[in-house]
Design a protein around this motif. Structure first.
Motif, PDB file in Angstrom:
ATOM      1  N   LEU A  76       0.748  -1.225   0.027  1.00 30.25           N
ATOM      2  CA  LEU A  76       0.018  -0.216  -0.135  1.00 30.25           C
ATOM      3  C   LEU A  76       0.620   1.257  -0.023  1.00 30.25           C
ATOM      4  N   GLU A  77       1.951   1.200   0.799  1.00 31.93           N
ATOM      5  CA  GLU A  77       2.911   2.480   0.921  1.00 31.93           C
ATOM      6  C   GLU A  77       3.382   2.675  -0.620  1.00 31.93           C
ATOM      7  N   ASN A  78       3.888   1.643  -1.348  1.00 33.85           N
ATOM      8  CA  ASN A  78       4.328   1.538  -2.705  1.00 33.85           C
ATOM      9  C   ASN A  78       3.118   2.266  -3.715  1.00 33.85           C
ATOM     10  N   LEU A  79       2.093   1.542  -3.553  1.00 35.05           N
ATOM     11  CA  LEU A  79       0.839   1.971  -4.261  1.00 35.05           C
ATOM     12  C   LEU A  79       0.429   3.404  -4.165  1.00 35.05           C
ATOM     13  N   ARG A  80       0.895   4.105  -3.019  1.00 35.46           N
ATOM     14  CA  ARG A  80       0.695   5.747  -3.003  1.00 35.46           C
ATOM     15  C   ARG A  80       1.553   6.627  -4.179  1.00 35.46           C
ATOM     16  N   TYR A  81       2.440   5.782  -4.524  1.00 37.31           N
ATOM     17  CA  TYR A  81       3.401   6.605  -5.365  1.00 37.31           C
ATOM     18  C   TYR A  81       3.165   5.782  -6.776  1.00 37.31           C
ATOM     19  N   LYS A  82       2.358   4.869  -7.097  1.00 37.12           N
ATOM     20  CA  LYS A  82       2.318   4.028  -8.207  1.00 37.12           C
ATOM     21  C   LYS A  82       3.416   3.454  -8.535  1.00 37.12           C
ATOM     22  N   SER A  83       3.914   2.667  -7.612  1.00 36.68           N
ATOM     23  CA  SER A  83       5.321   2.432  -7.709  1.00 36.68           C
ATOM     24  C   SER A  83       5.394   0.715  -7.172  1.00 36.68           C
ATOM     25  N   CYS A  84       4.554  -0.100  -7.256  1.00 35.39           N
ATOM     26  CA  CYS A  84       4.375  -1.395  -6.692  1.00 35.39           C
ATOM     27  C   CYS A  84       5.484  -2.223  -7.532  1.00 35.39           C
ATOM     28  N   THR A  85       6.028  -3.016  -6.721  1.00 33.13           N
ATOM     29  CA  THR A  85       7.068  -3.908  -7.119  1.00 33.13           C
ATOM     30  C   THR A  85       6.384  -5.354  -7.605  1.00 33.13           C
ATOM     31  N   PRO A  86       6.936  -6.260  -8.363  1.00 30.43           N
ATOM     32  CA  PRO A  86       6.459  -7.488  -8.771  1.00 30.43           C
ATOM     33  C   PRO A  86       5.977  -8.244  -7.672  1.00 30.43           C
ATOM     34  N   GLU A  87       6.736  -8.202  -6.352  1.00 32.39           N
ATOM     35  CA  GLU A  87       6.156  -8.896  -5.238  1.00 32.39           C
ATOM     36  C   GLU A  87       4.906  -8.203  -4.668  1.00 32.39           C
ATOM     37  N   ASP A  88       4.898  -6.971  -4.772  1.00 30.21           N
ATOM     38  CA  ASP A  88       3.684  -6.291  -4.243  1.00 30.21           C
ATOM     39  C   ASP A  88       2.251  -6.786  -5.109  1.00 30.21           C
ATOM     40  N   VAL A  89       2.410  -6.877  -6.480  1.00 34.83           N
ATOM     41  CA  VAL A  89       1.606  -7.025  -7.481  1.00 34.83           C
ATOM     42  C   VAL A  89       1.190  -8.655  -7.143  1.00 34.83           C
ATOM     43  N   HIS A  90       2.343  -9.465  -6.881  1.00 33.71           N
ATOM     44  CA  HIS A  90       1.855 -11.081  -6.811  1.00 33.71           C
ATOM     45  C   HIS A  90       1.075 -11.045  -5.494  1.00 33.71           C
TER      46      HIS A  90
END
Length: 456
Positions: free
Chosen positions: A134-148
């Protein structure tokens, strides 16, 4: 509203309510556009007879998160680069108001960023990963691990996939991006709930009358499309009344023509009925009873709906009623109905302002904490919409996504204007903290954001 609507009585009423008020809180600032900031300031100045000080001299505290949804209508967000802070004579009246609003926003130089996550506080390994995503999503910068991780919460029939038929997710309102989807899910949910509980659905109808002066409301395009038939009576024809009753709630300003209810059904309040009793726009509850009156041989209208609030911030106890049970009375509102041919018709509609709550929109979900959070992300318009939906949940296991979604909306980085807003707010937070600790130079001054940051 326009200045022409500022009657003396209205201004006196506002002035009396603001008497002895020192601080005014405005929440969900991300949804407030530049023009609205100007309007709030102008109205407060007019009511308090103080044009020389912004907001009539009252201290303003704005709260919110710009990672969440921007303004719902066509207004520009406070961080938009489309709006400047200076006025040019070639600008339209609305553009000038937006510029003043943005200039007012840049006079807020005391900033405190709240960094402790009070919603997702569970300590499991997947909960920690969800907070990181969610913290990465704030900046629209999700990693492949976040997406998975997020894709692992998509409901499905396969082994190990989360199931929507789990008891904890039964009758939990689904967050969706479109009002039309919300209305259809609510319609199907009412039928399913009545069938599962073995109850008949009782349908209550609104009492509608034609309303005058329709041409004075809405946008220019809407006024052009507004139907204002010549008439000698405000009574609707039977055919027109049936058409109005069958319109979805989205097309009638969320003031329903028909309400199909039964005991125990989840509902949501759509107006500020009684703020002191927690009966506010967006309040959730379940139906526990009603009083109605006949309007024809086979139709009834609601007089009062009794609702037990399920998420009241404080207990509510009214005389003669169980705890957290509140009465919601019918009220007449002027409603702009969008007809099947695309034209608008203004009616005076008498109805109880609630709708079924088997689904809500992403805008309607803001500010909520949901232990069981069911989301439909496929039709979310932006990463801000997805972030708003997902961040309502408090745990990884309590979050479920109803169908696959486009992972491209989670990556690629945010717009430059939003990135600049985040950076400047971080600087202002640092300046505020140093000023509080007495560790900042006396040379760091400025009444506007740019002046203060530049001197820092």
């Amino acid at each position: 509203q326009n200045n022409s609507s500022d009657s003396v009585a209205t201004l006196l009423q506002v002035r009396s309510r603001l008497q002895n008020v020192e601080y005014v809180f405005v929440d969900e600032i991300s949804m407030v556009d530049c023009g609205s900031v100007y309007t709030i300031c102008a109205k407060m100045c007019a009511a308090l007879k103080n044009d020389g000080t912004p907001f009539g001299g009252i201290n303003m505290i704005f709260a919110g998160d710009f990672a969440q949804l921007p303004p719902a209508m066509s207004g520009s967000a406070l961080y938009s680069h489309k709006v400047g802070r200076t006025i040019h004579r070639t600008s339209s009246h609305l553009q000038q108001q937006a510029s003043i609003g943005k200039a007012l926003w840049h006079q807020f130089t005391t900033v405190v960023i709240l960094r402790e996550n009070m919603r997702q506080r569970s300590q499991g390994p997947n909960d920690a990963k969800l907070r990181t995503a969610l913290e990465n999503l704030r900046y629209k910068s999700c990693t492949p691990e976040d997406v998975h991780l997020l894709q692992s919460r998509v409901a499905g029939r396969g082994a190990g996939r989360p199931k929507l038929n789990q008891p904890r997710f039964r009758n939990v309102s689904i967050i969706t991006a479109w009002n039309t989807h919300r209305d259809k899910i609510n319609e199907l949910g009412c039928e399913r709930f009545a069938k599962e509980t073995g109850q008949p659905l009782t349908t209550f109808y609104s009492v509608d009358k034609l309303s005058g002066d329709a041409d004075s409301e809405g946008t220019k395009k809407q006024r052009r499309q507004t139907m204002n038939p010549r008439r000698s009576t405000n009574i609707l024809s039977e055919e027109l009344q049936d058409c109005l009753w069958n319109l979805s709630h989205t097309l009638t300003d969320h003031h329903p023509g028909k309400l199909s209810l039964c005991i125990g059904m989840p509902v949501m309040v759509k107006v500020n009925e009684a703020t002191e009793c927690c009966v506010t726009n967006g309040a959730e509850g379940v139906v526990v009873g009603w009083k109605s009156r006949p309007i024809s041989e086979d139709k009834e209208a609601l007089e009062t709906l009794f609702v037990k609030l399920t998420a009241a911030p404080t207990p509510v106890q009214l005389e003669g009623l169980p705890e957290n049970v509140v009465p919601i009375s019918h009220q007449s509102r002027k409603v702009r109905c969008k007809m099947p041919n695309g034209n608008f018709l203004s009616v005076s509609r008498d109805q109880v302002s609630v709708i079924p709550n088997f689904a809500m929109t992403d805008f309607g979900s803001q500010g909520r904490t949901r232990p069981n959070n069911v989301c439909d992300l496929q039709n979310c318009r932006s990463h801000q919409s997805i972030y708003t939906c997902l961040s309502r949940g408090s745990t990884y296991d309590g979050t479920i996504i109803v169908q696959p979604f486009d992972s491209k909306k989670l990556t690629g980085g945010i717009a430059g204007s939003l990135r600049q807003e985040f950076r400047e707010l971080e600087l202002l937070d640092e300046i505020t903290n140093l000023r509080y600790l007495g560790k900042i130079s006396s040379k760091v001054t400025g009444i506007t954001r740019n002046e203060l940051v530049h001197s820092f």
